[in-house]
Design a protein around this motif. Sequence first.
Motif, PDB file in Angstrom:
ATOM      1  N   ASP A 183       0.826  -1.206   0.000  1.00 37.96           N
ATOM      2  CA  ASP A 183       0.000   0.000   0.000  1.00 37.96           C
ATOM      3  C   ASP A 183       0.862   1.259   0.000  1.00 37.96           C
ATOM      4  N   LEU A 184       1.942   1.247   0.777  1.00 39.52           N
ATOM      5  CA  LEU A 184       2.845   2.393   0.829  1.00 39.52           C
ATOM      6  C   LEU A 184       3.476   2.642  -0.540  1.00 39.52           C
ATOM      7  N   LEU A 185       3.892   1.571  -1.207  1.00 33.84           N
ATOM      8  CA  LEU A 185       4.486   1.728  -2.534  1.00 33.84           C
ATOM      9  C   LEU A 185       3.486   2.279  -3.540  1.00 33.84           C
ATOM     10  N   ILE A 186       2.235   1.832  -3.436  1.00 33.03           N
ATOM     11  CA  ILE A 186       1.200   2.353  -4.328  1.00 33.03           C
ATOM     12  C   ILE A 186       1.056   3.854  -4.125  1.00 33.03           C
ATOM     13  N   VAL A 187       1.003   4.272  -2.862  1.00 32.68           N
ATOM     14  CA  VAL A 187       0.849   5.695  -2.569  1.00 32.68           C
ATOM     15  C   VAL A 187       2.057   6.480  -3.059  1.00 32.68           C
ATOM     16  N   VAL A 188       3.249   5.989  -2.745  1.00 28.48           N
ATOM     17  CA  VAL A 188       4.466   6.724  -3.114  1.00 28.48           C
ATOM     18  C   VAL A 188       4.642   6.764  -4.626  1.00 28.48           C
TER      19      VAL A 188
END
Length: 138
Positions: free
Chosen positions: A17-22
């Motif tokens: 999820d963090l990678l998607i956001v970043v």
Amino acid sequence: MGEWIRFFVEIMNNIHDLLIVVLNDVLGLQMSDKDMHFWIMGFIGMTTFACVYVVSKWLSKLPYGIQIIAFLYTLTFMFVLVFAIEIQQGITNRGNMEFADAIIGLWGFFAIFFIYVVIAIFFIFIRFLFRKVKNKYN
């Protein structure tokens, strides 16, 4: 063991999820899930390959370095195998999925490998003594 798997799955989901956001929101790349898997796994794989290559190159120069590399490769295989078996048992309900089973399986590998090491050291010592006696008489 199910709790451990859920724990690691939760960590991976948070990283995902963090990678998607970043990558998508902050950098504006608008990558699909497949695109992210392609690039991120590619970079993880190449980074792992580079590290393994450097360590293997260094280990191969040591006495018995090839045996060390073979042990590490086998150990990695055994980790994957024992956890795959436990996960398969949990999915199919054929047997009990238990973390302790995986650990005991790895201990079995270590125990039998230790016996191999003791036997190998014995033969190395015998060969050393034989050469020492042979050199003494020459």
